[in-house]
Design a protein around this motif. Structure first.
Motif, PDB file in Angstrom:
ATOM      1  N   GLU A 176      -8.801  23.188 -29.327  1.00 54.14           N
ATOM      2  CA  GLU A 176      -8.042  22.650 -27.680  1.00 54.14           C
ATOM      3  C   GLU A 176      -8.845  23.870 -26.779  1.00 54.14           C
ATOM      4  O   GLU A 176      -9.077  24.847 -27.306  1.00 54.14           O
ATOM      5  CB  GLU A 176      -6.628  22.246 -27.072  1.00 54.14           C
ATOM      6  N   THR A 177      -9.492  23.299 -25.921  1.00 55.55           N
ATOM      7  CA  THR A 177      -9.878  24.309 -24.144  1.00 55.55           C
ATOM      8  C   THR A 177      -8.940  24.588 -23.684  1.00 55.55           C
ATOM      9  O   THR A 177      -7.823  23.530 -23.392  1.00 55.55           O
ATOM     10  CB  THR A 177     -11.732  24.056 -24.139  1.00 55.55           C
ATOM     11  N   ASP A 178      -9.827  24.641 -22.688  1.00 49.16           N
ATOM     12  CA  ASP A 178      -8.647  24.965 -20.975  1.00 49.16           C
ATOM     13  C   ASP A 178      -8.042  23.712 -20.572  1.00 49.16           C
ATOM     14  O   ASP A 178      -6.997  23.385 -20.124  1.00 49.16           O
ATOM     15  CB  ASP A 178      -9.366  25.904 -19.934  1.00 49.16           C
ATOM     16  N   ASP A 179      -9.577  22.533 -20.723  1.00 55.33           N
ATOM     17  CA  ASP A 179      -9.081  21.189 -20.118  1.00 55.33           C
ATOM     18  C   ASP A 179      -8.987  20.074 -20.893  1.00 55.33           C
ATOM     19  O   ASP A 179      -9.121  18.866 -21.072  1.00 55.33           O
ATOM     20  CB  ASP A 179     -10.696  20.862 -19.722  1.00 55.33           C
ATOM     21  N   TYR A 180      -9.381  20.661 -22.327  1.00 51.30           N
ATOM     22  CA  TYR A 180      -9.098  19.137 -23.671  1.00 51.30           C
ATOM     23  C   TYR A 180      -9.031  19.383 -25.090  1.00 51.30           C
ATOM     24  O   TYR A 180      -8.112  20.963 -25.521  1.00 51.30           O
ATOM     25  CB  TYR A 180     -11.095  19.170 -24.022  1.00 51.30           C
ATOM     26  N   ILE A 181      -8.728  18.621 -25.675  1.00 49.09           N
ATOM     27  CA  ILE A 181      -7.555  18.398 -27.150  1.00 49.09           C
ATOM     28  C   ILE A 181      -8.564  18.309 -28.188  1.00 49.09           C
ATOM     29  O   ILE A 181      -8.854  17.048 -27.613  1.00 49.09           O
ATOM     30  CB  ILE A 181      -6.672  18.304 -27.314  1.00 49.09           C
ATOM     31  N   PHE A 182      -9.397  18.745 -28.754  1.00 51.29           N
ATOM     32  CA  PHE A 182     -10.536  18.026 -29.807  1.00 51.29           C
ATOM     33  C   PHE A 182      -9.808  17.824 -30.771  1.00 51.29           C
ATOM     34  O   PHE A 182      -8.732  18.317 -31.353  1.00 51.29           O
ATOM     35  CB  PHE A 182     -11.146  18.571 -30.200  1.00 51.29           C
ATOM     36  N   MET A 183      -9.526  16.607 -32.036  1.00 47.94           N
ATOM     37  CA  MET A 183      -9.379  16.193 -33.327  1.00 47.94           C
ATOM     38  C   MET A 183     -10.715  15.179 -33.938  1.00 47.94           C
ATOM     39  O   MET A 183     -11.211  14.420 -33.719  1.00 47.94           O
ATOM     40  CB  MET A 183      -8.110  15.166 -32.796  1.00 47.94           C
ATOM     41  N   MET A 184     -10.427  16.149 -35.248  1.00 48.34           N
ATOM     42  CA  MET A 184     -11.087  14.771 -36.230  1.00 48.34           C
ATOM     43  C   MET A 184     -10.036  14.232 -37.123  1.00 48.34           C
ATOM     44  O   MET A 184      -9.137  14.960 -37.994  1.00 48.34           O
ATOM     45  CB  MET A 184     -12.637  15.989 -36.701  1.00 48.34           C
ATOM     46  N   PHE A 185     -10.719  13.025 -37.886  1.00 51.08           N
ATOM     47  CA  PHE A 185      -9.885  12.449 -38.508  1.00 51.08           C
ATOM     48  C   PHE A 185     -10.512  11.578 -39.586  1.00 51.08           C
ATOM     49  O   PHE A 185     -12.051  11.088 -39.572  1.00 51.08           O
ATOM     50  CB  PHE A 185      -9.100  11.388 -37.311  1.00 51.08           C
ATOM     51  N   GLU A 186      -9.980  10.999 -40.194  1.00 50.26           N
ATOM     52  CA  GLU A 186     -10.549  10.520 -41.901  1.00 50.26           C
ATOM     53  C   GLU A 186      -9.308   9.384 -42.283  1.00 50.26           C
ATOM     54  O   GLU A 186      -8.033   9.351 -42.241  1.00 50.26           O
ATOM     55  CB  GLU A 186     -11.108  10.785 -42.539  1.00 50.26           C
ATOM     56  N   MET A 187      -9.282   7.695 -42.255  1.00 47.98           N
ATOM     57  CA  MET A 187      -9.224   6.878 -42.217  1.00 47.98           C
ATOM     58  C   MET A 187      -9.692   6.242 -42.669  1.00 47.98           C
ATOM     59  O   MET A 187     -10.377   5.004 -42.992  1.00 47.98           O
ATOM     60  CB  MET A 187      -8.655   6.181 -40.947  1.00 47.98           C
TER      61      MET A 187
END
Length: 219
Positions: A163-174
């Motif tokens: 995450e940064t001050d303005d965003y949350i980032f995520m990587m996933f696998e399904m």
């Protein structure tokens, strides 16, 4: 009773192209060497202080053309500070622009809605978007047919996040398919539970930092 607040209905992401680029830049900058004054090491400050003191002393006690060397010493300190701050910032920005040149925001993110439930992150897209549902972002997911098509990313499917001050980032696998998601923190103003998302992410991945190498190659 739930420990954390959740959403009753998915909330529109409304991500713009400019915001998509800004999110990527923030993530890129956070992973790059810092360029603020606070990142200067004690040794660097000590060397600059010695040079500056010698230069000032020389300007005070020496006259004539000999003072040129002391002016050069002071200029060198200033130039070094500019390079370590503004220079690095410019370099990071240039490298980012080179990496994302021609890259566009995935089409499905324009109309995507996000929700938060105890079992995972809900992604919803209008059902009149058949082409977007074939994208890498949603391929391999079971979409629920209705006025909107929904998929759930279980928290256990998250492989890494940051995450940064303005965003949350995520990587996933399904089901062998890989994807990523950006969550703007501005959604908090629309009662999107950002803190709940962070809490669940910390439960499955305690250490922040995107790690693409943790994703398995597609089958």
């Amino acid at each position: 009773m739930a420990l954390y607040p959740y959403t009753l209905q998915p909330i529109a992401l409304n991500l713009t192209e400019a915001e998509f680029q800004q999110a990527q830049y923030e993530l890129f900058a956070s992973a790059s060497p810092s360029f603020g004054l606070s990142t200067l090491k004690t040794k660097e400050w000590a060397i600059m202080a010695v040079v500056a003191i010698l230069a000032i002393a020389g300007l005070v006690f020496v006259t004539g053309y000999s003072t040129i060397i002391f002016w050069v010493m002071l200029a060198a300190v200033v130039i070094y500070l500019l390079i370590r701050t503004l220079g690095f910032k410019w370099y990071v920005k240039r490298e980012f622009e080179k990496q994302v040149a021609g890259q566009e925001m995935p089409e499905e993110m324009r109309q995507m809605k996000l929700g938060v439930q105890k079992h995972g992150l809900v992604m919803a897209i209008p059902s009149n978007q058949p082409d977007t549902m074939k994208s890498n972002q949603t391929r391999g997911m079971q979409m629920r047919a209705s006025s909107t098509q929904q998929a759930v990313i279980p928290w256990s499917a998250i492989k890494s996040w940051d995450e940064t001050d303005d965003y949350i980032f995520m990587m996933f696998e399904m089901k062998g398919q890989q994807g990523s998601q950006i969550v703007p923190k501005r959604l908090k103003a629309q009662k999107f539970p950002i803190d709940t998302v962070r809490q669940h992410l910390e439960e499955v991945i305690p250490v922040r930092g995107l790690q693409p190498e943790k994703l398995q190659p597609p089958a």
